[in-house]
Design an enzyme around this catalytic site. Structure first.
Site, PDB file in Angstrom:
ATOM      1  CE  LYS A 140       9.923   2.840  -3.912  1.00 45.27           C
ATOM      2  NZ  LYS A 140       9.114   1.706  -4.408  1.00 45.27           N
ATOM      3  NE  ARG A 154       9.171   5.500  -9.594  1.00 47.20           N
ATOM      4  CZ  ARG A 154       8.592   5.581  -8.403  1.00 47.20           C
ATOM      5  NH1 ARG A 154       8.855   6.546  -7.587  1.00 47.20           N
ATOM      6  NH2 ARG A 154       7.744   4.651  -8.038  1.00 47.20           N
ATOM      7  NE  ARG A 188       3.040   1.389  -9.547  1.00 48.50           N
ATOM      8  CZ  ARG A 188       2.466   1.148  -8.366  1.00 48.50           C
ATOM      9  NH1 ARG A 188       1.270   0.605  -8.315  1.00 48.50           N
ATOM     10  NH2 ARG A 188       3.087   1.452  -7.264  1.00 48.50           N
TER      11      ARG A 188
END
Ligand code: AP5
Ligand code: MG
Length: 236
Positions: free
Chosen positions: A13, A88, A193
């Protein structure tokens, strides 16, 4: 043009967002970079965010939303921006939609719409998100990428020891600072994560798909090819 970059940690990203920002002359806004700059300067926000980041967890929405909205309210964001790492969570996406377009759909109705109250923002001043680009990379490739990443905490530049090495080992080409392996790029934290991503962030793919602005690109290709696929979506 307002663009959101979606994708797992390490999908690329940040790499692609920087290229987009340069080509289309819009700011690259990364919540991760904002947090890391605050950690480096040991601000209160930085110290609070670090507690979560080091564990591979998301920073709470209350903290994140405020810094993001403050950032996109700045003058340089008037003509658009590319958001990297935000939203997110679904609540973050909803707050963003409401903040920039005044409704939860995040997409403005046609500005010629007579039913719109006088003085409503038009696409120049307000405007919803134009594209949500999902950079898709399988989990198995991600852990490999992250252990090779080196980051400059001063200017935000990123490298990869095999794919994009700096000219001088361990030193940032752009500002001459020392490059580091991010604390959260250690393999055990990367796995955490990824789990957090699948649970809390992946639902955004469906969220933007329903709004009709989701675009998918294959992030496992060479980064130049990923960028060409993005330019084909955004236009020259
Ligand atoms: P953040 O900094 O956003 O991290 P992330 O999403 O985990 O993503 P990364 O920056 O690790 O990956 P990337 O997709 O940008 O990949 P990159 O381009 O560097 O967030 C960090 C933390 O902050 C979060 O964990 C959370 O705690 C907190 N946070 C941030 N925003 C938040 C929010 N909105 N809400 C709550 N908490 C938030 O690429 C990775 C590597 O691969 C690089 O080395 C690169 O050179 C290489 N690479 C890239 N593309 C390719 C390619 N095509 N081929 C080969 N190698 C490639
Ligand atoms: Mg990044």
């Amino acid at each position: 043009m307002k663009i959101i970059m979606l994708g797992a940690p390490g999908a690329g990203k940040g790499t692609q967002a920087k290229m987009i920002a340069e080509k289309y002359s819009i700011p690259h806004v990364s919540t991760g970079d904002i947090f890391r700059a605050n950690i480096k300067d040991q601000t209160e926000l930085g110290m609070e965010a670090k507690k979560y980041m080091d564990q591979g967890l998301l920073v709470p929405d209350e903290l994140t939303v405020k810094i993001l909205l403050d950032r996109v309210a700045k003058d340089d964001c008037k003509n658009g921006y590319v958001l990297d790492g935000f939203p997110r969570t679904i609540p973050q996406a909803e707050v963003l939609d409401e903040a920039i377009s005044g409704n939860k759909d995040g997409i403005l109705t046609d500005s010629s719409d007579a039913s719109k109250p006088a003085g409503s923002p038009d696409t120049e001043v307000g405007g919803g998100i134009d594209f949500a680009i999902n950079v898709d990379v399988k989990d198995e490739n991600i852990v490999k990428r992250m252990s090779g990443r080196r980051a400059c905490l001063k200017c935000g530049a990123t490298y990869h020891i095999e794919h994009i090495p700096p000219k001088k080992e361990g030193i940032c080409d752009k500002c001459g600072s020392e490059l580091v392996l991010r604390d959260d790029d250690k393999p055990e934290t990367v796995q955490k994560r990824l789990n957090v991503y699948h649970e809390q962030t992946q639902p955004l793919i469906d969220y933007y798909n329903k709004k009709g602005i989701l675009k998918e690109v294959d992030g496992s290709q060479d980064m130049k090819d990923v960028f060409s696929a993005i330019v084909a979506i955004l236009g020259e």
